[in-house]
Design an enzyme around this catalytic site. Structure first.
Site, PDB file in Angstrom:
ATOM      1  N   PHE A 292       0.868  -1.185   0.000  1.00 60.89           N
ATOM      2  CA  PHE A 292       0.000   0.000   0.000  1.00 60.89           C
ATOM      3  C   PHE A 292       0.909   1.241   0.000  1.00 60.89           C
ATOM      4  O   PHE A 292       0.799   2.105   0.873  1.00 60.89           O
ATOM      5  CB  PHE A 292      -0.939   0.024   1.219  1.00 60.89           C
ATOM      6  CG  PHE A 292      -1.816  -1.197   1.372  1.00 60.89           C
ATOM      7  CD1 PHE A 292      -3.064  -1.234   0.767  1.00 60.89           C
ATOM      8  CD2 PHE A 292      -1.402  -2.297   2.108  1.00 60.89           C
ATOM      9  CE1 PHE A 292      -3.888  -2.360   0.915  1.00 60.89           C
ATOM     10  CE2 PHE A 292      -2.210  -3.419   2.254  1.00 60.89           C
ATOM     11  CZ  PHE A 292      -3.459  -3.450   1.662  1.00 60.89           C
ATOM     12  N   CYS A 392      -4.406   3.033  10.356  1.00 65.29           N
ATOM     13  CA  CYS A 392      -5.287   4.152  10.716  1.00 65.29           C
ATOM     14  C   CYS A 392      -6.566   3.622  11.356  1.00 65.29           C
ATOM     15  O   CYS A 392      -7.540   4.362  11.474  1.00 65.29           O
ATOM     16  CB  CYS A 392      -5.584   5.029   9.507  1.00 65.29           C
ATOM     17  SG  CYS A 392      -6.263   4.139   8.111  1.00 65.29           S
TER      18      CYS A 392
END
Ligand SMILES: C[S@@+](CC[C@H](N)C(=O)[O-])C[C@H]1O[C@@H](n2cnc3c(N)ncnc32)[C@H](O)[C@@H]1O
Length: 436
Positions: A292, A392
């Site tokens: 990512f 996150c």
């Protein structure tokens, strides 16, 4: 009316108390406070309540800085002293690791924190003409609603962006397409601030004049976006300035376009990258995966260490941008990038990328469950010996960490929070997994 002591905060920064074994989420309640509350939503296992009276306030309760706090949905923790916010986020991380993963980190890292205000270098604002509120509104949505907040300032935005909110209202209401311009995206770089106007209809010559004049007066750059994010194009001024952010510790400058993903808090991102690099301990001769990878935020610092990097990312635009950034920073010989949907990772697709000594994973909120399940599944391939996971969402981190530890044989060597989004309930964190 019931009373209770707030035990902790949930992931939306609501206070948690209990009444006869039932969990009550008390909006605005802070840990340690003794409050009187009234429930406005009742479910079989929990209730949601608002505070009627604070009987004993927390020593960490402070006056919110912003007059819109409580109405605007942009943030939810301004009434909580910033270092206490970080401590609460740390507790939430530890409690997720324990309750969802049955995990205790070997070490809890000192939180990464910085300025509590003016940190938000990216924002998506809505624009809406609301005659009964006096005309054009520009702001975040109101809490739990799709109404646009009547926002005159925002202390989380850099001062120069907050100061643009009222002039922007006047500008947008003067445009011929003021009812067809629903969104303004803000992106702040080292040398320029971009405003991307989402336009549902073409603008006319008079509109063009108004935009040029505004850009000149306020020193910003306008982009127009007629369709999806990749349709955004620079409108005015077409000068030499470009959006970029620096990672001075690594002598790296990342260029980006205003609709591409970048970390919102550039100052904290610098510290986050440094922490990730310390934990990764990248060495020349190693081959490291950056999963990512986005535009290469972590890939290029890893490459600077002398290691070789394979960055994998789902967005072809970001992969193209990552390649350009590698070239601009003179690192193309050590990085390779590829496009892949990592939510569909399999042991075979991962093995096809070759052996990695170490891996960095920085997924969106959904986490990286298929990727972590695929690690070390192939005969003779034990998987990377070290994994740094930047998250996150502590819930998906805990779920993925449980797989790495309970199924894949890694140890959770450490974890800590990163206050990337002060005054909001968002919890960014970093965790280290080691094998052997
Ligand atoms: C939290 S961002 C991290 C980006 C980068 N590491 C950084 O620090 O700027 C998550 C990234 O995952 C990408 N992404 C989202 N879903 C994906 C998927 N299914 N497969 C691969 N990448 C994906 C997004 O485009 C985004 O760049």
């Amino acid at each position: 009316m019931p009373t209770g002591i707030i035990e902790s905060l949930d992931h939306e920064a609501r206070g948690i108390t209990r009444l006869e074994g039932k969990t009550i989420f008390v909006e605005g309640g802070l840990p340690g406070e003794y409050v009187e509350y009234s429930c406005y939503r009742k479910k079989p296992t929990f209730e949601i309540a608002r505070i009627e009276r604070i009987i004993e306030a927390s020593a960490s309760r402070i006056e919110p800085k912003c007059p819109h706090f409580g109405v605007c949905g942009g943030c939810s923790m301004q009434h909580f002293e910033p270092s206490a916010q970080v401590a609460a986020k740390q507790r939430l991380l530890e409690s997720n690791l324990w309750h969802l993963g049955r995990l205790v980190a070997g070490q809890i890292y000192a939180p990464i924190q910085g300025m509590a205000w003016g940190y938000r270098f990216r924002a998506r604002l809505s624009a809406r003409m609301v005659q009964k509120k006096g005309g054009m509104l520009i702001g975040f949505h109101e809490r739990k609603s799709s109404y646009v907040a009547d926002m005159q300032q925002c202390p989380n935005l850099p001062r120069h962006v907050s100061d643009l909110l009222l002039p922007l209202r006047r500008l947008i209401s003067d445009l011929s397409i003021n009812a067809a311009m629903p969104q303004i995206e803000v992106a702040v770089g080292e040398t320029m601030t971009a405003l991307v106007l989402r336009i549902l209809e073409p603008i006319n010559a008079a509109d063009e004049g108004l935009l040029r004049d505004f850009a000149d007066r306020h020193g910003i750059v306008f982009y127009l976006q007629p369709k999806g994010p990749s349709s955004a194009f620079r409108f005015y001024p077409l000068d030499e300035r470009r959006l970029s952010y620096l990672l001075p510790d690594y002598g790296i400058e990342h260029g980006f376009s205003p609709t591409e993903f970048t970390q919102v808090n550039h100052a904290i991102n610098r510290v986050l990258v440094r922490r990730a690099m310390t934990l990764l301990d990248a060495r020349a001769g190693e081959r490291i995966a950056d999963m990512f990878c986005g535009l290469g935020n972590f890939s290029l610092p890893i490459a600077r260490s002398g290691a070789r990097v394979a960055g994998i990312e789902g967005s072809p635009e970001l992969v193209r941008r990552a390649g350009e950034n590698a070239a601009a920073n003179g690192l193309t010989d050590r990085v390779e990038y590829g496009v892949a949907n990592l939510f569909e990772a399999t042991p075979e697709s991962l093995a096809a990328l070759g052996h990695f000594d170490k891996m960095l994973i920085d997924p969106p909120r959904e986490g990286a469950v298929e990727l972590v399940k695929s690690i070390g599944e192939r005969e003779g391939e034990g998987g990377p010996r070290r994994i740094v996971y930047v998250s996150c969402n502590p819930a998906t981190l805990a779920r993925d960490a449980a797989i790495l530890v309970h199924q894949k044989g890694y140890g959770l060597s450490g974890a800590g929070v990163v206050n990337m989004f002060p005054n909001t309930s968002h919890v960014e964190s970093i965790a280290l997994f080691d094998k052997g």
